[in-house]
Design an enzyme around this catalytic site. Structure first.
Site, PDB file in Angstrom:
ATOM      1  N   ASP A  21    -110.360  10.222 -21.571  1.00  0.00           N
ATOM      2  CA  ASP A  21    -109.285  11.215 -21.557  1.00  0.00           C
ATOM      3  C   ASP A  21    -108.990  11.717 -22.970  1.00  0.00           C
ATOM      4  OD1 ASP A  21    -107.370  12.814 -20.408  1.00  0.00           O
ATOM      5  OD2 ASP A  21    -105.849  11.251 -20.251  1.00  0.00           O
ATOM      6  N   GLY A  22    -108.529  12.968 -23.058  1.00  0.00           N
ATOM      7  CA  GLY A  22    -108.086  13.513 -24.340  1.00  0.00           C
ATOM      8  C   GLY A  22    -108.969  14.623 -24.901  1.00  0.00           C
ATOM      9  N   ASN A  23    -109.944  15.075 -24.117  1.00  0.00           N
ATOM     10  CA  ASN A  23    -110.817  16.152 -24.612  1.00  0.00           C
ATOM     11  C   ASN A  23    -110.029  17.427 -24.916  1.00  0.00           C
ATOM     12  OD1 ASN A  23    -112.906  14.421 -24.082  1.00  0.00           O
ATOM     13  ND2 ASN A  23    -113.689  15.534 -22.310  1.00  0.00           N
ATOM     14  N   GLY A  24    -109.100  17.764 -24.025  1.00  0.00           N
ATOM     15  CA  GLY A  24    -108.324  18.991 -24.186  1.00  0.00           C
ATOM     16  C   GLY A  24    -107.451  18.945 -25.437  1.00  0.00           C
ATOM     17  N   TRP A  26    -107.926  17.106 -28.040  1.00  0.00           N
ATOM     18  CA  TRP A  26    -108.817  17.073 -29.211  1.00  0.00           C
ATOM     19  C   TRP A  26    -109.186  18.510 -29.604  1.00  0.00           C
ATOM     20  CZ3 TRP A  26    -113.813  18.600 -30.416  1.00  0.00           C
ATOM     21  CH2 TRP A  26    -114.427  17.962 -31.511  1.00  0.00           C
ATOM     22  N   ARG A  34    -110.438  24.438 -24.508  1.00  0.00           N
ATOM     23  CA  ARG A  34    -110.578  23.099 -23.934  1.00  0.00           C
ATOM     24  C   ARG A  34    -112.037  22.691 -23.733  1.00  0.00           C
ATOM     25  NH1 ARG A  34    -106.215  20.697 -21.829  1.00  0.00           N
ATOM     26  NH2 ARG A  34    -107.549  19.556 -20.407  1.00  0.00           N
ATOM     27  N   HIS A  38    -114.612  19.276 -24.162  1.00  0.00           N
ATOM     28  CA  HIS A  38    -115.483  18.648 -23.147  1.00  0.00           C
ATOM     29  C   HIS A  38    -116.913  18.501 -23.666  1.00  0.00           C
ATOM     30  CE1 HIS A  38    -112.249  18.626 -20.403  1.00  0.00           C
ATOM     31  NE2 HIS A  38    -112.199  19.933 -20.197  1.00  0.00           N
ATOM     32  N   THR A  67    -110.944  14.051  -8.229  1.00  0.00           N
ATOM     33  CA  THR A  67    -110.703  14.936  -7.081  1.00  0.00           C
ATOM     34  C   THR A  67    -109.513  15.859  -7.364  1.00  0.00           C
ATOM     35  OG1 THR A  67    -109.485  13.083  -6.087  1.00  0.00           O
ATOM     36  CG2 THR A  67    -111.691  13.506  -5.235  1.00  0.00           C
ATOM     37  N   GLU A  68    -108.717  15.516  -8.360  1.00  0.00           N
ATOM     38  CA  GLU A  68    -107.549  16.335  -8.721  1.00  0.00           C
ATOM     39  C   GLU A  68    -107.883  17.372  -9.801  1.00  0.00           C
ATOM     40  OE1 GLU A  68    -107.282  12.860  -8.381  1.00  0.00           O
ATOM     41  OE2 GLU A  68    -106.527  13.254  -6.370  1.00  0.00           O
ATOM     42  N   LEU A 132    -129.104  -0.950 -18.675  1.00  0.00           N
ATOM     43  CA  LEU A 132    -127.704  -0.653 -18.350  1.00  0.00           C
ATOM     44  C   LEU A 132    -127.641   0.102 -17.026  1.00  0.00           C
ATOM     45  CD1 LEU A 132    -124.694  -0.428 -19.588  1.00  0.00           C
ATOM     46  CD2 LEU A 132    -125.365   1.909 -20.167  1.00  0.00           C
ATOM     47  N   ARG A 189    -108.748   3.134 -21.159  1.00  0.00           N
ATOM     48  CA  ARG A 189    -108.363   4.547 -21.072  1.00  0.00           C
ATOM     49  C   ARG A 189    -108.024   5.046 -22.467  1.00  0.00           C
ATOM     50  NH1 ARG A 189    -105.092   8.062 -16.699  1.00  0.00           N
ATOM     51  NH2 ARG A 189    -105.335  10.059 -17.761  1.00  0.00           N
TER      52      ARG A 189
HETATM   53  C1  IPE Z   1    -108.306  11.498 -15.471  1.00  0.00           C
HETATM   54  O1  IPE Z   1    -107.789  12.273 -16.495  1.00  0.00           O
HETATM   55  C2  IPE Z   1    -109.596  12.066 -14.987  1.00  0.00           C
HETATM   56  C3  IPE Z   1    -110.707  12.024 -15.923  1.00  0.00           C
HETATM   57  C4  IPE Z   1    -110.706  11.499 -17.122  1.00  0.00           C
HETATM   58  C5  IPE Z   1    -111.938  12.592 -15.437  1.00  0.00           C
HETATM   59  P1  IPE Z   1    -106.727  13.437 -16.230  1.00  0.00           P
HETATM   60  O2  IPE Z   1    -106.469  14.051 -17.547  1.00  0.00           O
HETATM   61  O3  IPE Z   1    -107.204  14.325 -15.148  1.00  0.00           O
HETATM   62  O4  IPE Z   1    -105.463  12.627 -15.694  1.00  0.00           O
HETATM   63  P2  IPE Z   1    -103.934  13.041 -15.683  1.00  0.00           P
HETATM   64  O5  IPE Z   1    -103.835  14.371 -15.013  1.00  0.00           O
HETATM   65  O6  IPE Z   1    -103.472  13.082 -17.097  1.00  0.00           O
HETATM   66  O7  IPE Z   1    -103.276  11.940 -14.920  1.00  0.00           O
HETATM   67  C1  IPE Z   2    -110.627  14.299 -19.963  1.00  0.00           C
HETATM   68  O1  IPE Z   2    -109.987  15.062 -20.914  1.00  0.00           O
HETATM   69  C2  IPE Z   2    -111.778  15.003 -19.309  1.00  0.00           C
HETATM   70  C3  IPE Z   2    -111.549  15.453 -17.935  1.00  0.00           C
HETATM   71  C4  IPE Z   2    -110.491  15.210 -17.219  1.00  0.00           C
HETATM   72  C5  IPE Z   2    -112.591  16.256 -17.317  1.00  0.00           C
HETATM   73  P1  IPE Z   2    -108.834  16.073 -20.544  1.00  0.00           P
HETATM   74  O2  IPE Z   2    -109.421  17.400 -20.275  1.00  0.00           O
HETATM   75  O3  IPE Z   2    -107.974  15.521 -19.458  1.00  0.00           O
HETATM   76  O4  IPE Z   2    -108.020  16.116 -21.916  1.00  0.00           O
HETATM   77  P2  IPE Z   2    -106.447  16.186 -22.094  1.00  0.00           P
HETATM   78  O5  IPE Z   2    -105.864  15.042 -21.327  1.00  0.00           O
HETATM   79  O6  IPE Z   2    -105.999  17.506 -21.541  1.00  0.00           O
HETATM   80  O7  IPE Z   2    -106.238  16.066 -23.560  1.00  0.00           O
HETATM   81 MG    MG Z   3    -106.328  14.359 -19.465  1.00  0.00          MG
END
Ligand code: IPE
Ligand code: IPE
Ligand code: MG
Length: 242
Positions: A21-24, A26, A34, A38, A67-68, A132, A189
């Site tokens: 998590d956190g790509n966006g 970053w 965004r 990714h 799925t969300e 792996l 996480r």
């Molecule tokens: C969880 O991250 C899904 C993935 C890392 C693929 P999200 O960014 O979608 O989760 P929420 O919305 O913050 O709970």
């Molecule tokens: C996780 O990073 C990757 C996916 C859910 C596909 P996010 O895209 O959720 O990054 P943030 O949480 O918005 O920083």
């Molecule tokens: Mg996220």
């Protein structure tokens, strides 16, 4: 398995599950779209597979798309799917170099046909490798996985293939996407969020959870080692007394 890491004897978790998590955030920090995040995140996945293998981890499972996540903009979703296309193709060669078996969990019915074909090809061509086992959770949701599993169990009971009395925890596990994987020992996480976001809700019942402040594109082997050290500091009791 025990291994000496940076001079310290550590117990290596057999199965590590990661919510990347956190790509966006970053990308946002860099005033970039965004999908730039990714792309950087996808590069890190490649490196972490090698690192996990070198540390002696047998199973690595990552959350790539939930799925969300379809709730995101069309632009973002198609950007992620295109990255995935490239990733699936490139992985065939990388997996052979790294002795890595790649598999995908989640509901494939909503994915584009060419992606499903690429997944099948990758799974097929890497099935022989035993270094792996790398599992990608794609269009995956823990509740959706249980829903699909329950439907399949019900169908088999109706067809007389299994009796209702045979439904125990082991049988339920065998109807999930992860049927051939041990439960994760450690769940990591990144990005500082402290929630599961529908990840492996059945399988993580007794995992140790390590929530880290690092954003996924910045994640390195040093963070992975830190999580393993955290895991080593825990006493796993499984409901008993030690
Ligand atoms: C969880 O991250 C899904 C993935 C890392 C693929 P999200 O960014 O979608 O989760 P929420 O919305 O913050 O709970
Ligand atoms: C996780 O990073 C990757 C996916 C859910 C596909 P996010 O895209 O959720 O990054 P943030 O949480 O918005 O920083
Ligand atoms: Mg996220």
């Amino acid at each position: 398995m025990e291994k000496i890491i940076d001079g310290e004897k550590l117990n290596i978790p057999e199965h590590v599950a990661i919510i990347m998590d956190g790509n966006g955030r970053w990308a946002k920090k860099r005033l970039m779209p965004r999908n730039f995040g990714h792309k950087a995140g996808a590069k890190v996945v490649e490196q972490i597979c090698e690192d996990a293998h070198s540390l002696g981890i047998k199973y690595l499972t990552v959350y790539a798309f939930s799925t969300e996540n379809w709730k995101r903009s069309v632009e973002e979703v198609s950007g992620i799917m295109n990255l995935l296309r490239n990733y699936l193709v490139d992985s065939i060669e990388r997996a052979s170099k790294n002795n890595m078996r790649v598999r995908v969990i989640g509901d494939r019915t909503a994915l584009d046909k060419d992606i499903v074909e690429k997944i099948e090809e990758l799974e097929d061509k890497t099935a022989q490798y035993d270094g792996l086992t790398f599992t990608i959770a794609l269009n995956y949701g823990g509740r959706d996985e249980l829903r699909r599993g329950i439907k399949a169990i019900t169908a088999d009971v109706k067809a007389g293939k299994i009796s209702e009395d045979a439904i125990d925890e082991k049988l339920i596990s065998s109807y999930l996407d992860t049927s051939d994987l041990p439960d994760p020992d450690l769940m990591i996480r990144t990005s500082g969020e402290v929630r599961l976001s529908n990840y492996l809700i059945w399988q993580l019942a007794y995992a140790e959870f390590c929530f880290m402040d690092v954003l996924w594109p910045d994640f390195t082997i040093e963070d992975l080692k830190e999580a393993i050290r955290y895991y080593n500091g825990k006493e796993r009791r499984f409901g008993g007394v030690k």
